[in-house]
Design a protein around this motif. Structure first.
Motif, PDB file in Angstrom:
ATOM      1  N   GLY A   1       0.780  -0.934   0.341  1.00 36.79           N
ATOM      2  CA  GLY A   1      -0.126  -0.007   0.177  1.00 36.79           C
ATOM      3  C   GLY A   1       0.794   0.871   0.168  1.00 36.79           C
ATOM      4  O   GLY A   1       0.131   2.189   0.537  1.00 36.79           O
TER       5      GLY A   1
ATOM      6  N   SER B   1       5.392  -2.703   2.910  1.00 34.41           N
ATOM      7  CA  SER B   1       6.382  -2.512   1.597  1.00 34.41           C
ATOM      8  C   SER B   1       7.432  -2.994   1.958  1.00 34.41           C
ATOM      9  O   SER B   1       7.886  -2.627   2.009  1.00 34.41           O
ATOM     10  CB  SER B   1       5.366  -1.710   0.609  1.00 34.41           C
ATOM     11  OG  SER B   1       6.647  -0.339   0.273  1.00 34.41           O
TER      12      SER B   1
ATOM     13  N   SER C   1      -6.691  -8.822  -8.406  1.00 35.62           N
ATOM     14  CA  SER C   1      -5.823  -9.173  -9.301  1.00 35.62           C
ATOM     15  C   SER C   1      -5.765  -8.540 -10.782  1.00 35.62           C
ATOM     16  O   SER C   1      -5.029  -7.539 -10.071  1.00 35.62           O
ATOM     17  CB  SER C   1      -7.051 -10.359  -9.491  1.00 35.62           C
ATOM     18  OG  SER C   1      -6.722 -11.014 -10.441  1.00 35.62           O
TER      19      SER C   1
ATOM     20  N   PRO D   1      -8.629  -5.368 -11.650  1.00 34.26           N
ATOM     21  CA  PRO D   1      -8.708  -3.810 -12.948  1.00 34.26           C
ATOM     22  C   PRO D   1      -8.078  -4.530 -14.490  1.00 34.26           C
ATOM     23  O   PRO D   1      -7.071  -5.459 -13.957  1.00 34.26           O
ATOM     24  CB  PRO D   1      -7.806  -3.290 -12.268  1.00 34.26           C
ATOM     25  CG  PRO D   1      -6.814  -3.917 -10.922  1.00 34.26           C
ATOM     26  CD  PRO D   1      -7.630  -5.143 -10.996  1.00 34.26           C
TER      27      PRO D   1
ATOM     28  N   THR E   1      -0.409   4.812 -12.991  1.00 32.11           N
ATOM     29  CA  THR E   1       0.434   3.681 -13.020  1.00 32.11           C
ATOM     30  C   THR E   1       1.664   2.774 -13.453  1.00 32.11           C
ATOM     31  O   THR E   1       1.821   3.254 -14.286  1.00 32.11           O
ATOM     32  CB  THR E   1      -0.611   2.625 -12.018  1.00 32.11           C
ATOM     33  OG1 THR E   1      -0.643   2.113 -13.716  1.00 32.11           O
ATOM     34  CG2 THR E   1      -1.847   3.147 -11.529  1.00 32.11           C
ATOM     35  N   GLU E   2       1.993   2.829 -12.300  1.00 29.79           N
ATOM     36  CA  GLU E   2       3.521   2.126 -12.506  1.00 29.79           C
ATOM     37  C   GLU E   2       3.700   0.429 -13.734  1.00 29.79           C
ATOM     38  O   GLU E   2       4.137   0.735 -14.766  1.00 29.79           O
ATOM     39  CB  GLU E   2       3.806   1.810 -11.597  1.00 29.79           C
ATOM     40  CG  GLU E   2       5.869   0.972 -11.255  1.00 29.79           C
ATOM     41  CD  GLU E   2       6.490   1.782 -12.578  1.00 29.79           C
ATOM     42  OE1 GLU E   2       6.838   2.781 -12.061  1.00 29.79           O
ATOM     43  OE2 GLU E   2       7.697   0.770 -12.895  1.00 29.79           O
TER      44      GLU E   2
HETATM   45  P1  NAP Z   1       2.351  -0.110  -7.853  1.00 30.93           P
HETATM   46  O1  NAP Z   1       2.550   0.918  -7.886  1.00 30.93           O
HETATM   47  O2  NAP Z   1       4.573  -0.543  -8.429  1.00 30.93           O
HETATM   48  O3  NAP Z   1       2.570  -1.342  -6.895  1.00 30.93           O
HETATM   49  C1  NAP Z   1       2.935  -1.936  -6.500  1.00 30.93           C
HETATM   50  C2  NAP Z   1       3.355  -1.859  -4.752  1.00 30.93           C
HETATM   51  O4  NAP Z   1       3.441  -3.546  -4.626  1.00 30.93           O
HETATM   52  C3  NAP Z   1       4.295  -1.272  -4.545  1.00 30.93           C
HETATM   53  O5  NAP Z   1       3.790  -0.269  -2.492  1.00 30.93           O
HETATM   54  C4  NAP Z   1       5.398  -2.161  -3.969  1.00 30.93           C
HETATM   55  O6  NAP Z   1       6.120  -1.438  -3.200  1.00 30.93           O
HETATM   56  C5  NAP Z   1       5.071  -3.318  -3.317  1.00 30.93           C
HETATM   57  N1  NAP Z   1       6.261  -4.215  -3.494  1.00 30.93           N
HETATM   58  C6  NAP Z   1       5.756  -4.484  -4.647  1.00 30.93           C
HETATM   59  N2  NAP Z   1       7.095  -5.781  -4.832  1.00 30.93           N
HETATM   60  C7  NAP Z   1       6.619  -6.663  -2.907  1.00 30.93           C
HETATM   61  C8  NAP Z   1       6.846  -7.884  -2.047  1.00 30.93           C
HETATM   62  N3  NAP Z   1       8.066  -8.431  -2.685  1.00 30.93           N
HETATM   63  N4  NAP Z   1       7.242  -7.139  -0.717  1.00 30.93           N
HETATM   64  C9  NAP Z   1       6.023  -5.579  -0.571  1.00 30.93           C
HETATM   65  N5  NAP Z   1       5.472  -5.389  -0.988  1.00 30.93           N
HETATM   66  C10 NAP Z   1       6.108  -5.346  -2.749  1.00 30.93           C
HETATM   67  O7  NAP Z   1       1.775  -1.124  -8.916  1.00 30.93           O
HETATM   68  P2  NAP Z   1       0.653  -0.611  -9.552  1.00 30.93           P
HETATM   69  O8  NAP Z   1       0.604  -0.266 -11.127  1.00 30.93           O
HETATM   70  O9  NAP Z   1      -0.408   0.311  -8.599  1.00 30.93           O
HETATM   71  O10 NAP Z   1      -0.302  -2.022  -9.286  1.00 30.93           O
HETATM   72  C11 NAP Z   1      -1.088  -2.544  -8.145  1.00 30.93           C
HETATM   73  C12 NAP Z   1      -1.596  -3.516  -7.711  1.00 30.93           C
HETATM   74  O11 NAP Z   1      -2.923  -3.090  -8.613  1.00 30.93           O
HETATM   75  C13 NAP Z   1      -1.110  -4.755  -8.115  1.00 30.93           C
HETATM   76  O12 NAP Z   1      -1.946  -5.869  -7.070  1.00 30.93           O
HETATM   77  C14 NAP Z   1      -1.281  -4.779  -9.795  1.00 30.93           C
HETATM   78  O13 NAP Z   1      -0.522  -6.697 -10.500  1.00 30.93           O
HETATM   79  C15 NAP Z   1      -2.878  -4.570 -10.037  1.00 30.93           C
HETATM   80  N6  NAP Z   1      -3.030  -3.867 -10.985  1.00 30.93           N
HETATM   81  C16 NAP Z   1      -2.493  -3.427 -11.996  1.00 30.93           C
HETATM   82  C17 NAP Z   1      -3.312  -2.407 -13.379  1.00 30.93           C
HETATM   83  C18 NAP Z   1      -2.231  -0.997 -13.199  1.00 30.93           C
HETATM   84  O14 NAP Z   1      -3.667  -0.890 -13.958  1.00 30.93           O
HETATM   85  N7  NAP Z   1      -1.616  -0.586 -12.839  1.00 30.93           N
HETATM   86  C19 NAP Z   1      -3.732  -3.179 -13.601  1.00 30.93           C
HETATM   87  C20 NAP Z   1      -4.328  -4.181 -13.005  1.00 30.93           C
HETATM   88  C21 NAP Z   1      -3.756  -4.632 -11.597  1.00 30.93           C
HETATM   89  P3  NAP Z   1       7.657  -1.697  -2.727  1.00 30.93           P
HETATM   90  O15 NAP Z   1       8.262  -1.607  -3.882  1.00 30.93           O
HETATM   91  O16 NAP Z   1       8.814  -0.366  -1.443  1.00 30.93           O
HETATM   92  O17 NAP Z   1       8.014  -3.282  -2.162  1.00 30.93           O
END
Ligand code: NAP
Ligand code: HXC
Length: 255
Positions: free
Chosen positions: A10, A33, A133, A177, A183-184
């Motif tokens: 989060g 995280s 997911s 989603p 987003t990243e």
């Molecule tokens: P994001 O900003 O990279 O968020 C990922 C988070 O997970 C970060 O806080 C990261 O922090 C943490 N993390 C990663 N590896 C970890 C580990 N091994 N242990 C603990 N924490 C960890 O990505 P996002 O794009 O917002 O995606 C968030 C969620 O939505 C994910 O589950 C992703 O699969 C899902 N999702 C995203 C999209 C999209 O369009 N972005 C679409 C479908 C689903 P640290 O680097 O500090 O660990």
């Protein structure tokens, strides 16, 4: 004692927006995280009293210790969100076994570790769990064999735990989603404007999700309004997972 939301992963993007939504509703919030810097930056936006833990979801002991500490300070968990994830694009033929394992371990094993570590600290009955997911759980996306496998696994964890924990009054659901703007995840999947346009064309609603679109689904699933909903995978993808709709749309309108 106020309601308590624990959000794994989060500290940025969609999951931070989810944590912030609970904070804005007056809940106690805890986030976890890997990076202490990201934890500190997130805490600065989550208001007084929020708790943050630097831990890797692949480390079951560290996850369990963080959750136990959060529950001791904020009370039992009412809403548990598991959203830590890793992603990169790689054709299967170029992907090393360790590359595949890394994403499966962060997403799927990490989700198990979060669920398992939280079980003794949930406010049951009434607790609600949401696993994050992705459309790739349904949709086979080239370059995403690792992510698709991990997210499909997460959704089966959701359905299985809904069966096992339902009798205790605990609900377990997934939110899946599609592409979410800013987003990243989408920076990695669609790094050019041409790629963004092509993804947009594949979505029946013809736009990316906002983080609020995802937040609204998650907060609904942890509210009393969804009290009889468990074991579902709620797509928040503008219809993307209906499958190749952009291509079929073009085919139907071809002259
Ligand atoms: P994001 O900003 O990279 O968020 C990922 C988070 O997970 C970060 O806080 C990261 O922090 C943490 N993390 C990663 N590896 C970890 C580990 N091994 N242990 C603990 N924490 C960890 O990505 P996002 O794009 O917002 O995606 C968030 C969620 O939505 C994910 O589950 C992703 O699969 C899902 N999702 C995203 C999209 C999209 O369009 N972005 C679409 C479908 C689903 P640290 O680097 O500090 O660990
Ligand atoms: C091929 C790669 C690679 C790449 C890493 N690997 N990046 N292989 N192409 N681009 C391989 C490495 O070579 C190594 O295998 C193995 O993966 C582990 O790499 P590490 O760097 O040691 O892993 P780690 O430090 O644990 O980092 C995990 C990570 C990283 C997933 C690789 O990118 C990360 O921390 N990501 C977190 C942020 C993130 O991904 N956010 C987006 C979430 S969005 P070898 O064999 O060389 O040892 C999402 C869904 C989006 O999940 C859906 C959109 C619709």
């Amino acid at each position: 004692m106020t309601d308590h939301a624990f959000v794994a992963g989060g500290t940025s993007g969609i999951n931070l927006a989810i944590a912030r939504a609970y904070a804005e509703r007056g809940w106690s919030v805890s986030v976890l995280s890997r990076s202490q810097d990201k934890v500190d930056a997130a805490l600065a936006t989550l208001g007084e009293g929020a708790l943050g833990y630097a831990a890797d979801v692949r480390d079951a002991e560290a996850v369990a210790a963080a959750i136990a500490s959060a529950a001791e300070q904020h009370g039992p968990i009412d809403a548990l969100v598991s959203g830590a994830a890793g992603n990169f694009v790689s054709p299967a033929a170029d992907l090393s076994p360790n590359g595949f394992r890394t994403v499966v371990e962060i997403d799927l094993l990490g989700t198990f570790n979060v669920m398992r570590g939280a079980w003794d600290h949930l406010r049951k009955p009434g607790a609600s769990i949401v696993n994050i997911s992705a459309a790739q759980s349904w949709l086979p996306v080239p370059g995403q064999i690792h992510v698709g496998a991990a997210k499909a696994g997460i959704d089966q964890v959701t359905r299985t735990l809904a069966m096992e924990w339902g009798p205790e009054g605990v609900r377990v659901n997934s939110v899946a989603p599609g592409p979410v703007e800013g987003t990243e995840g989408m920076r990695r999947l669609a790094p050019t404007q041409a790629a963004v346009d092509a993804w947009t064309e594949a979505v029946p609603l013809r736009r990316f999700a906002t983080t609020d679109d995802v937040v609204n689904a998650v907060t609904w699933l942890t509210s009393p309004e969804s009290a009889y909903v468990t074991g579902v995978v709620l797509s928040v993808d503008g219809g993307l997972a209906l499958g190749g709709s952009g291509m079929i749309h073009r085919a139907m309108h071809a002259e």
